[in-house]
Design an enzyme around this catalytic site. Sequence first.
Site, PDB file in Angstrom:
ATOM      1  N   GLU A  96       0.833  -1.214   0.000  1.00  0.00           N
ATOM      2  CA  GLU A  96       0.000   0.000   0.000  1.00  0.00           C
ATOM      3  C   GLU A  96       0.862   1.256   0.000  1.00  0.00           C
ATOM      4  OE1 GLU A  96      -2.990  -0.451  -0.815  1.00  0.00           O
ATOM      5  OE2 GLU A  96      -3.078  -2.590  -0.349  1.00  0.00           O
ATOM      6  N   ASP A 162       3.677  -4.459  -6.026  1.00  0.00           N
ATOM      7  CA  ASP A 162       4.331  -5.627  -5.435  1.00  0.00           C
ATOM      8  C   ASP A 162       5.850  -5.529  -5.577  1.00  0.00           C
ATOM      9  OD1 ASP A 162       1.971  -6.820  -4.630  1.00  0.00           O
ATOM     10  OD2 ASP A 162       1.861  -8.169  -6.349  1.00  0.00           O
TER      11      ASP A 162
END
Length: 170
Positions: A96, A162
């Site tokens: 995040e 990611d």
Amino acid sequence: LGLVSTEIAAGALPARRDVTDGEVLATLRAAQARLLGPATGVCREIGAGTCEWRVRATGDRSMNASAMGDGLIVVNRGIVEYARSEDEVAFVLAHEMAHHAADHVRRAGRNTTVGAVLGGLLLGGLAAAAGAPSVAGDATRAGMQAGAGIGRLSFSKEREADYIAAVMLH
């Protein structure tokens, strides 16, 4: 990522653990404290987005977290309940943080707005051109909703987040 995909395909969801509110907050704080230095360094190197994050926990028991505007990261309780370690929670936070660092949140909002405007103009214009002014307002609203949805979907940066998260954790 390959391990997670294999586990999900095999139907091997992790077991939910009973954790107290204090454990949820302590796990999130520990993961955030561990990430703050490296994540800030990576974020500043990218130089695109927000490098100051605020983490909020919710009581929602689903496995989800999200990056919101102005550096806000919302983590559902379920993330901690299902995580097998603080490392897994740290990866969720780093992911995040990466959305903010790469400016995904602001860019996704822009794409949603552009999609809404274009969709509204297209459907509203078609209704007006078809000689149906009485439904033009409804068509414009429907077009805006559809366009916003398409704009949101057209901007998915999960793999990039990611990758950035992995760099932050490394």
